[in-house]
Design an enzyme around this catalytic site. Structure first.
Site, PDB file in Angstrom:
ATOM      1  N   LYS A   1      66.970 -25.798  25.888  1.00  0.00           N
ATOM      2  CA  LYS A   1      66.751 -25.651  24.922  1.00  0.00           C
ATOM      3  C   LYS A   1      66.794 -24.717  23.504  1.00  0.00           C
ATOM      4  O   LYS A   1      66.403 -23.715  23.961  1.00  0.00           O
ATOM      5  CB  LYS A   1      65.520 -26.578  24.778  1.00  0.00           C
ATOM      6  CG  LYS A   1      64.371 -26.570  23.328  1.00  0.00           C
ATOM      7  CD  LYS A   1      62.903 -27.179  23.454  1.00  0.00           C
ATOM      8  CE  LYS A   1      62.069 -27.008  22.482  1.00  0.00           C
ATOM      9  NZ  LYS A   1      61.171 -27.055  22.721  1.00  0.00           N
TER      10      LYS A   1
ATOM     11  N   GLY B   1      67.578 -31.824  17.366  1.00  0.00           N
ATOM     12  CA  GLY B   1      66.098 -31.771  16.925  1.00  0.00           C
ATOM     13  C   GLY B   1      66.490 -30.867  15.910  1.00  0.00           C
ATOM     14  O   GLY B   1      67.112 -30.009  15.247  1.00  0.00           O
ATOM     15  N   THR B   2      64.971 -31.193  15.060  1.00  0.00           N
ATOM     16  CA  THR B   2      64.498 -29.900  13.393  1.00  0.00           C
ATOM     17  C   THR B   2      64.803 -28.818  14.021  1.00  0.00           C
ATOM     18  O   THR B   2      65.519 -27.130  13.326  1.00  0.00           O
ATOM     19  CB  THR B   2      63.693 -31.090  13.538  1.00  0.00           C
ATOM     20  OG1 THR B   2      63.337 -31.366  13.209  1.00  0.00           O
ATOM     21  CG2 THR B   2      63.420 -30.031  11.461  1.00  0.00           C
TER      22      THR B   2
ATOM     23  N   ASP C   1      51.152 -34.028  19.590  1.00  0.00           N
ATOM     24  CA  ASP C   1      52.328 -34.546  19.409  1.00  0.00           C
ATOM     25  C   ASP C   1      53.172 -35.886  20.508  1.00  0.00           C
ATOM     26  O   ASP C   1      54.612 -35.501  21.382  1.00  0.00           O
ATOM     27  CB  ASP C   1      53.342 -33.684  19.292  1.00  0.00           C
ATOM     28  CG  ASP C   1      54.642 -34.207  18.014  1.00  0.00           C
ATOM     29  OD1 ASP C   1      54.543 -35.345  16.869  1.00  0.00           O
ATOM     30  OD2 ASP C   1      55.622 -34.116  17.552  1.00  0.00           O
TER      31      ASP C   1
ATOM     32  N   VAL D   1      69.175 -29.144  22.430  1.00  0.00           N
ATOM     33  CA  VAL D   1      68.837 -29.231  24.251  1.00  0.00           C
ATOM     34  C   VAL D   1      70.471 -29.399  24.663  1.00  0.00           C
ATOM     35  O   VAL D   1      71.815 -30.673  24.329  1.00  0.00           O
ATOM     36  CB  VAL D   1      68.472 -30.001  24.539  1.00  0.00           C
ATOM     37  CG1 VAL D   1      68.171 -30.330  25.877  1.00  0.00           C
ATOM     38  CG2 VAL D   1      66.559 -30.304  23.993  1.00  0.00           C
TER      39      VAL D   1
HETATM   40  C1  NR9 Z   1      63.648 -31.001  29.317  1.00  0.00           C
HETATM   41  C2  NR9 Z   1      63.776 -31.133  28.185  1.00  0.00           C
HETATM   42  C3  NR9 Z   1      64.663 -31.987  27.420  1.00  0.00           C
HETATM   43  C4  NR9 Z   1      64.550 -31.567  30.027  1.00  0.00           C
HETATM   44  C5  NR9 Z   1      65.962 -32.403  29.521  1.00  0.00           C
HETATM   45  C6  NR9 Z   1      65.453 -32.691  28.115  1.00  0.00           C
HETATM   46  N1  NR9 Z   1      66.325 -33.151  30.206  1.00  0.00           N
HETATM   47  C7  NR9 Z   1      67.909 -33.649  29.667  1.00  0.00           C
HETATM   48  C8  NR9 Z   1      66.286 -33.435  27.439  1.00  0.00           C
HETATM   49  C9  NR9 Z   1      67.495 -34.186  28.412  1.00  0.00           C
HETATM   50  C10 NR9 Z   1      62.911 -30.376  27.192  1.00  0.00           C
HETATM   51  C11 NR9 Z   1      62.037 -30.302  25.773  1.00  0.00           C
HETATM   52  C12 NR9 Z   1      61.205 -30.128  25.383  1.00  0.00           C
HETATM   53  N2  NR9 Z   1      60.969 -29.798  23.767  1.00  0.00           N
HETATM   54  C13 NR9 Z   1      61.783 -30.703  23.779  1.00  0.00           C
HETATM   55  S1  NR9 Z   1      63.200 -30.694  24.485  1.00  0.00           S
HETATM   56  O1  NR9 Z   1      60.162 -29.499  26.066  1.00  0.00           O
HETATM   57  N3  NR9 Z   1      61.805 -31.065  21.763  1.00  0.00           N
HETATM   58  C14 NR9 Z   1      62.742 -31.469  21.426  1.00  0.00           C
HETATM   59  C15 NR9 Z   1      63.965 -30.265  21.062  1.00  0.00           C
HETATM   60  S2  NR9 Z   1      63.030 -29.144  19.777  1.00  0.00           S
HETATM   61  C16 NR9 Z   1      65.005 -28.270  19.770  1.00  0.00           C
HETATM   62  C17 NR9 Z   1      65.518 -29.044  20.734  1.00  0.00           C
HETATM   63  C18 NR9 Z   1      65.532 -30.864  20.612  1.00  0.00           C
END
Ligand code: NR9
Length: 396
Positions: free
Chosen positions: A91, A70-71, A188, A75
């Site tokens: 993350k 993401g921006t 969001d 992850v």
């Molecule tokens: C938690 C999160 C993403 C478990 C996961 C997952 N399991 C599998 C993805 C795949 C939690 C996230 C969260 N905020 C996110 S992902 O609490 N924001 C999107 C972002 S911010 C930086 C990269 C992605």
């Protein structure tokens, strides 16, 4: 002013679950970089950490693969070497000051959630651990499955069936009610931020002659993620919040917002689960308002009058119904209740609830405790409702 407000981004992030996507490119980018030497931790031009499968962070997290990007960062899936290789999602925030500061605020929210909900009843994603890795704030979570959005997309946008719409909506409402009780607004809410705990699915054939089979998730348990924009009541409130399609009228009109803006977003999400498509498919404020008026009726005069954004003339939306955009709105939008596919009680209850969540005036919009008392949710099974059988036995 808190940095919190400065870092809001509109770019929707996508899971890199397919080989050959971003994930492969990352591999190539970091090919010639030795990460064995921890003094030599490198970032790419965007501030992302460069890593390879097998790298170990903090002597604890062994990177297995990239899950999404993401921006704010990426992850990755890791094995926690201190817990028998337990799978975690890590993350990794970009090594950029404003993202680092925002991540610290997010950690503060995640710690509040842990403190107020030690048992995980709120269905908000649970933080395991966090650390600063050479300027990259890293936050670890349980590994979850596909997002409600990605599952829908992979299923050719076949809508969810009514029992699943109800179960997913209920869980989302439970999470958001919990946040609101603790003086937070998520800001969001969108299908991308609702993840199945396990997105395993099975093929369903509704009718023998059905043109297309579709997939149904075996278990619709979900968790709410991404508290990066969550805002406490006492904190600075950025003027513009939410991802476009889920943005409430008070935000668009810059009238100030609080918890009701989440309720609006949930209304849009429930519609999308039921139909398989976005209710407000637009990228322009004025067109967005015109769509609202076509679907929900006129925007209240008092809101139009209060707004300083210049979309109204004497309290009426300035909108040319004969323009190309005007025609687009007329042809692609219709009054809310005309989107109902059936006229039984389930459908009527769902649309009654959605219409109360899409009340223009945040003051009169239904609140989360009342949402959860709506008869639409009467048909949940005790398991779906999350009633604790142990507690039930104890009560008279
Ligand atoms: C938690 C999160 C993403 C478990 C996961 C997952 N399991 C599998 C993805 C795949 C939690 C996230 C969260 N905020 C996110 S992902 O609490 N924001 C999107 C972002 S911010 C930086 C990269 C992605």
């Amino acid at each position: 002013a808190p940095v919190h407000s400065a870092v809001y981004v509109w770019v929707t992030w996508t899971w890199a679950k397919m080989p050959g996507s971003q994930y492969e490119r990352n591999g190539k980018l970091s090919k010639d970089v030795s990460l064995e030497d921890k003094a030599n931790v490198l970032d790419d031009q965007d501030g992302h950490l460069l890593y390879r499968e097998g790298d170990v962070l903090q002597g604890r997290y062994k990177i297995v693969r990239t899950l999404g990007e993401g921006t704010f960062g990426k992850v990755v899936q890791c094995e926690d070497l201190t817990s028998n290789g337990k799978k975690v999602a890590l993350k990794i925030i970009k090594n950029i000051e404003k993202y680092r500061e925002a991540a610290k605020l997010e950690i503060n929210v995640l710690e509040t959630i842990m403190e107020k909900d030690p048992n995980g009843d709120s269905l908000c994603v649970r933080m395991y651990d966090w650390f600063d890795y050479h300027g990259h704030i890293c936050i670890s979570f349980d590994v979850l499955g596909l997002s409600v959005f990605d599952f829908l997309k992979d299923n050719n946008y076949s809508p969810y069936l009514m029992p699943q719409v109800r179960h997913i909506s209920w869980q989302l409402c439970k999470s958001v009610k919990f946040l609101h009780e603790n003086l937070l607004t998520h800001t969001d809410l969108k299908p991308e931020n609702i993840l199945f705990v396990n997105s395993e699915s099975e093929v369903v054939q509704l009718a023998r002659k059905a043109r297309k089979d579709f997939r149904r998730v075996k278990n619709a348990s979900v968790r709410l993620i991404d508290f990066g924009s969550a805002t406490f009541d006492h904190e600075h409130h950025s003027t513009i919040v939410s991802t476009r399609h889920y943005r409430s009228p008070e935000v668009i009109l810059e009238l100030g917002w609080s918890q009701p803006c989440d309720v609006w977003s949930i209304g849009c999400i429930m519609f999308e689960l039921y139909t398989g498509f976005t209710l407000f498919q637009t990228h322009d404020n004025r067109e967005h308002l015109a769509m609202m008026e076509r679907i929900l009726g006129g925007i209240p005069y008092r809101m139009a009058k209060k707004s300083k954004c210049g979309y109204f003339w004497h309290g009426r939306l300035e909108w040319d119904h004969h323009s190309t955009a005007g025609q687009y709105v007329r042809e692609n939008c219709k009054p809310l209740f005309r989107y109902m596919r059936g006229d039984n009680e389930d459908h009527r209850h769902l649309f009654d609830l959605i219409s109360q969540m899409l009340e223009y005036d945040p003051q009169y919009r239904i609140t989360m405790p009342d949402v959860m008392k709506h008869p639409y949710f009467d048909k949940l099974t005790p398991e779906e409702r999350g009633d604790d059988p142990a507690k039930k036995r104890g009560s008279p």
